[in-house]
Design an enzyme around this catalytic site. Sequence first.
Site, PDB file in Angstrom:
ATOM      1  N   GLU A  50       0.798  -1.218   0.000  1.00  0.00           N
ATOM      2  CA  GLU A  50       0.000   0.000   0.000  1.00  0.00           C
ATOM      3  C   GLU A  50       0.839   1.281   0.000  1.00  0.00           C
ATOM      4  O   GLU A  50       0.426   2.293  -0.561  1.00  0.00           O
ATOM      5  CB  GLU A  50      -0.951   0.013   1.203  1.00  0.00           C
ATOM      6  N   SER A 319     -48.789 -32.211 -13.995  1.00  0.00           N
ATOM      7  CA  SER A 319     -50.028 -31.692 -14.584  1.00  0.00           C
ATOM      8  C   SER A 319     -50.270 -30.219 -14.310  1.00  0.00           C
ATOM      9  O   SER A 319     -51.186 -29.628 -14.892  1.00  0.00           O
ATOM     10  CB  SER A 319     -51.224 -32.500 -14.085  1.00  0.00           C
TER      11      SER A 319
END
Length: 642
Positions: A50, A319
């Site tokens: 960093e 169904s």
Amino acid sequence: MDGGPPEVSQPSRIVDANNKLITTIAQVNTVPVELAEIAPTMRQAIVAIEDDRFYQHNGIDLKGMARALYQNLRSGSIVQGGSTLTQQLAKNLYLGPERTLDRKIKELYYTIQLERTYTKDEILNMYLNHVYFGQGAYGVEAAARTYFDKTAQELTLGESAMLAGLPRAPSYYAPTTNFKGAQARQRVVLNRMVQLGMITPQQMEEALAEDIQVKAKTESFQQAPYYVAEIIKYFKNKYPNAMEMLYTGGLTIQTSLDLDMQKAAEKALVQGLDKVNPDINGALVAIDPQNGYIKAMVGGRDWQKSQYNRGLAKTQPGSAFKPFLYAAALDAGYTAASTITCEPVTYEQRGGPPYTPVDHKVGYHYRPFTLKQALTISDNVVTVQLANMLGPDTLVRYAKAMGIESELRPYLSLALGSSEVTPLEMAAAYGPLANAGIRAKPIYILKVIDSSGRVLEEHNSELAKVLDERVAYIVTDMLKAAVSPGGTAAQISWLVKRPVAGKTGTSDDYTNAWFVGYSPDLVASVYVGYDDKSKRVGLTGGDIAAPIWAQFMEEALGDRPARDFPVPEGVVQAEICAVDGLRASPLSSRTMSAYFIEGTEPKLPCFGDYWTNTPQDSGEGPQDLLVNPAEPPSDLDPWRNR
């Protein structure tokens, strides 16, 4: 130093359509520690990746900024950041995420004040306690516990390098969700540490060879967990920094969910499943047919045991798929009184063996059925004959138009639900039947508002006319008969105290059981089945799924006035002979009421018939089965199919 107290990151709120809080994402997880309580390798790794000149500059590193600019231009992408650790700390402590010139000036001011007030080690300590590592973890101690289930002091070199790589993009590099990406970023950190002389190449290789055990993370949502998980998935797919937005952005996400209906759905599903087997699972999805709002979604009986959302899983609906075919037939000119004989018939299939449909248990009835009767009692043979007359491609077209998005195989068996679909799709596709032929696309999120009140997203209902409203009403009338005495879901007729319509579904091998039904205000689909597909439910949709649906509908709509489906203009009612479909007359042995598009109702009267009433007491179907005594079926048990 001045500038007021640091700004605190705000978790986001997910609320229902009535602004009731569902959950927050997520509580801030932070555990402050002293620098001495952080592994030296972690301190080195974060400085290396960093801000490697942290101990040389005075908070603003012009040389580092120039080097980062050069490297970024050279690579054509952002490979290095120009902000120092002190600048990042100033931003995290005192400033918001906006990128403006005024904010940058404030950042430089606070950076200088931090450097004047604190030592380098104190600044590094504050940074390591405030930097965000993803998954709600602020600070290295919380991150170590979240990802590795250990303290920051216990971190190895490999773990330190992996954590140090997270602040650049916590969501992307999180080892819990992207371990390969985390490893790639870890290598970058270790390489940089070697270049700076912090570690040797040998130490780097040893760190890369470490067997890093990542702690599994399961989100624990108290309310509507399957639904909340879909909201988070949506954000992850849409925004690169999704989790940072959710954890720190203070968003308000207004969903289409109704928390009261959701609770009713969870209760109905679990109680219904418990009556069968503690291992059986299922799903319930409810949608407002008028606007597409997903009002409830239960993806399983226990989120803590399984995060698999069965409401979005594909299975054969049996169904329950038939209403799409009957809608297509009515649109093609058939009527509720059109008759088809239930008798043996075989169809040749391309690339497959001949297909001979049969009815559940009975085999064949050897008699004609009106289309209304056929759908009411779910006759397979008549349904397949109808599919053959219209063509499977027609059925695919109607099912897709009404809301099915899954791939559908254009075979005759599709009419019996042979293609896999999801409970969400089925609920959406029944919507046009409940809403005068108008399809409403399902909606999860209504609005996203940031912490300052700005609307980031807003989603309105997407409506489309896909079915003649007269056809929608006539199919609904047929499906109202299915949940009445004599229908496949007759057992729930006394449970629901309002006009409803619906259809059962059961797979051929009894592995799945379904019920999809609706009132004018709400559509809901229920699926029941084992996750282990080798196990069979052993019950029909009418036996297990329909009662769950009925309990949910009664509680979900309990305070809402009951209303019937409005009869559209151009629809008429007529009494017909249940045997031949002609207009009922004094000679008719059995009559039934049916609806028709005006002008298509039967004109010729029934002249009597040669059928006799044979009482049945199967407990599953109608109690007055009509059979032809000349050709009696071998099994006069139930005539109901699934």
